[in-house]
Write a protein that holds these residues in place. Structure first.
Motif, PDB file in Angstrom:
ATOM      1  N   PRO A 230      86.929 -23.580 -67.411  1.00 40.85           N
ATOM      2  CA  PRO A 230      85.479 -23.353 -67.481  1.00 40.85           C
ATOM      3  C   PRO A 230      85.163 -22.272 -68.519  1.00 40.85           C
ATOM      4  O   PRO A 230      85.464 -21.101 -68.316  1.00 40.85           O
ATOM      5  N   MET A 231      84.585 -22.675 -69.631  1.00 48.52           N
ATOM      6  CA  MET A 231      84.313 -21.734 -70.716  1.00 48.52           C
ATOM      7  C   MET A 231      82.998 -22.080 -71.380  1.00 48.52           C
ATOM      8  O   MET A 231      82.731 -23.244 -71.691  1.00 48.52           O
ATOM      9  N   ARG A 232      82.167 -21.074 -71.564  1.00 51.45           N
ATOM     10  CA  ARG A 232      80.909 -21.236 -72.294  1.00 51.45           C
ATOM     11  C   ARG A 232      80.890 -20.274 -73.465  1.00 51.45           C
ATOM     12  O   ARG A 232      81.287 -19.116 -73.348  1.00 51.45           O
ATOM     13  N   LEU A 233      80.417 -20.769 -74.592  1.00 51.19           N
ATOM     14  CA  LEU A 233      80.315 -19.975 -75.808  1.00 51.19           C
ATOM     15  C   LEU A 233      78.843 -19.725 -76.111  1.00 51.19           C
ATOM     16  O   LEU A 233      78.016 -20.638 -76.016  1.00 51.19           O
ATOM     17  N   TYR A 234      78.516 -18.498 -76.480  1.00 53.14           N
ATOM     18  CA  TYR A 234      77.126 -18.109 -76.718  1.00 53.14           C
ATOM     19  C   TYR A 234      76.993 -17.651 -78.164  1.00 53.14           C
ATOM     20  O   TYR A 234      77.596 -16.651 -78.569  1.00 53.14           O
ATOM     21  N   LEU A 235      76.195 -18.392 -78.929  1.00 51.93           N
ATOM     22  CA  LEU A 235      76.024 -18.097 -80.347  1.00 51.93           C
ATOM     23  C   LEU A 235      74.594 -17.676 -80.624  1.00 51.93           C
ATOM     24  O   LEU A 235      73.647 -18.253 -80.054  1.00 51.93           O
ATOM     25  N   PRO A 236      74.389 -16.684 -81.491  1.00 53.72           N
ATOM     26  CA  PRO A 236      73.017 -16.328 -81.884  1.00 53.72           C
ATOM     27  C   PRO A 236      72.370 -17.507 -82.578  1.00 53.72           C
ATOM     28  O   PRO A 236      73.014 -18.219 -83.360  1.00 53.72           O
ATOM     29  N   HIS A 237      71.087 -17.726 -82.264  1.00 52.82           N
ATOM     30  CA  HIS A 237      70.369 -18.878 -82.813  1.00 52.82           C
ATOM     31  C   HIS A 237      69.199 -18.365 -83.634  1.00 52.82           C
ATOM     32  O   HIS A 237      68.230 -17.847 -83.089  1.00 52.82           O
ATOM     33  N   ALA A 238      69.297 -18.466 -84.957  1.00 48.46           N
ATOM     34  CA  ALA A 238      68.260 -17.943 -85.843  1.00 48.46           C
ATOM     35  C   ALA A 238      67.028 -18.836 -85.802  1.00 48.46           C
ATOM     36  O   ALA A 238      67.125 -20.057 -85.666  1.00 48.46           O
ATOM     37  N   PRO A 239      65.815 -18.247 -85.905  1.00 47.19           N
ATOM     38  CA  PRO A 239      64.590 -19.047 -85.951  1.00 47.19           C
ATOM     39  C   PRO A 239      64.548 -19.909 -87.200  1.00 47.19           C
ATOM     40  O   PRO A 239      65.058 -19.536 -88.253  1.00 47.19           O
ATOM     41  N   SER A 240      63.936 -21.061 -87.086  1.00 46.71           N
ATOM     42  CA  SER A 240      63.876 -21.984 -88.220  1.00 46.71           C
ATOM     43  C   SER A 240      62.814 -21.581 -89.231  1.00 46.71           C
ATOM     44  O   SER A 240      62.826 -22.017 -90.373  1.00 46.71           O
TER      45      SER A 240
ATOM     46  N   GLY B 232      65.853 -13.604 -79.777  1.00 52.31           N
ATOM     47  CA  GLY B 232      66.946 -13.487 -78.818  1.00 52.31           C
ATOM     48  C   GLY B 232      67.460 -14.800 -78.273  1.00 52.31           C
ATOM     49  O   GLY B 232      68.289 -14.795 -77.362  1.00 52.31           O
ATOM     50  N   SER B 233      67.000 -15.917 -78.823  1.00 53.23           N
ATOM     51  CA  SER B 233      67.454 -17.207 -78.293  1.00 53.23           C
ATOM     52  C   SER B 233      68.909 -17.455 -78.682  1.00 53.23           C
ATOM     53  O   SER B 233      69.416 -16.917 -79.665  1.00 53.23           O
ATOM     54  N   LEU B 234      69.556 -18.269 -77.881  1.00 49.87           N
ATOM     55  CA  LEU B 234      70.980 -18.521 -78.042  1.00 49.87           C
ATOM     56  C   LEU B 234      71.262 -20.010 -78.059  1.00 49.87           C
ATOM     57  O   LEU B 234      70.529 -20.805 -77.475  1.00 49.87           O
TER      58      LEU B 234
END
Length: 312
Positions: free
Chosen positions: A213-223, A233-235
């Motif tokens: 069980p593994m989740r990866l969290y990446l920064p998500h830049a605005p479009s 702060g969205s991911l």
């Protein structure tokens, strides 16, 4: 073998007892003096959840609120205007948003878990508590009895159990006393209560480990700039089926898993080039055995919640 067990036990203890000093202030818009009130200071466990703090914060700031009769269910916490999700452990939130530099292993091979004294960056971590304008589009609203927080946690435990064993029977077969003890151990942050139940979940008799069980969290830049405020702060949360061993029967490492799931970011299975996996405030070596990492350093819900930090 004894040395290996001692090392594993030591790491589990360090993970469990890791904590972060917090400085929590009331949002000026909710303060009757329109000025800063006294700060609420606490040393809070990395593995725990901010939702447990709400009754204390409500009581502490009640005399400063514009509307003193406001319910504790209206409360929410933010960091630099980013609402902090209730079902993310504090340690994950800190690794994602604080901007602190992770700890690096001294020899580059073993995970070095951050203790309180070793935390990098600006501490205490400064958060804001709000009692108005609840961001319902981002957060589930908690109830006064704590049932929603319980459900959010248990749902994560169930999903992790299903991935590990290919069935949810292990968590579902816990008797009422064990289920209550698991939740009490999380609320009270009591390792002596947690450890025996966790062992039942991680090592059920006659069941082989199916997936990690593994989740990866990446920064998500605005479009676009117009979207920047809405997605602050969205991911991007990435999850995939991760086997404990490769087709060659070699153990799955964090590097081989990341190379398979995010090949554009993790082009090498041995050395981070563009991004670095961070767990419990530490940069995890890509050669780390994933099954061992799961058993020694998973969060209390059974997941490896790994923040992906861009390099350079």
């Amino acid at each position: 073998m004894s040395s290996s067990r001692d090392t594993a036990t030591s790491l589990r203890q360090k993970v469990w007892h890791g904590s972060i000093p917090l400085e929590i202030r009331l949002h000026r818009g909710d303060c009757r003096t329109y000025d800063e009130s006294d700060a609420y200071l606490i040393q809070f466990p990395r593995l725990s959840y901010l939702g447990f703090l709400i009754p204390r914060l409500h009581a502490f700031f009640s005399d400063n609120l514009i509307y003193p009769d406001v319910s504790s269910t209206e409360a929410w916490l933010s960091y630099e205007d980013v609402p902090l999700k209730w079902h993310y452990p504090l340690g994950l939130l800190y690794d994602l948003y604080s901007g602190a530099e992770p700890a690096y292993p001294e020899d580059g091979t073993e995970l070095k878990v951050h203790t309180t004294e070793e935390e990098q960056g600006s501490l205490p971590w400064k958060l804001t508590v709000h009692f108005s304008e609840y961001p319902a589009e981002h957060l589930v609203r908690l109830d006064a009895e704590g049932k929603y927080l319980h459900d959010l946690y248990i749902n994560n435990v169930k999903e992790a159990d299903f991935l590990r064993n290919g069935t949810g029977k292990t968590i579902m077969s816990l008797n009422k006393e064990d289920s209550t003890q698991l939740w009490d151990s999380v609320k009270q942050h009591d390792f002596s209560l947690f450890s025996p139940i966790n062992q039942k979940l991680l090592s059920p008799q006659g069941v082989n480990l199916r997936h990690i069980p593994m989740r990866l969290y990446l920064p998500h830049a605005p479009s676009s700039t117009q979207d920047e405020e809405a997605v602050a702060g969205s991911l991007r949360v990435v999850q995939a089926l991760v086997l404990p061993a490769l087709s060659s029967r070699q153990p799955q490492t964090l590097g081989t898993a990341l190379n398979h799931i995010l090949p554009s970011l993790f082009q090498s299975t041995r050395r981070p080039i563009l991004a670095q996996p961070v767990l419990h405030g530490a940069a995890v070596p890509l050669g780390t055995n994933l099954e061992e990492l799961l058993r020694m350093a998973a969060y209390s819900d059974g997941w490896l919640h790994i923040a992906v930090a861009m390099m350079g």
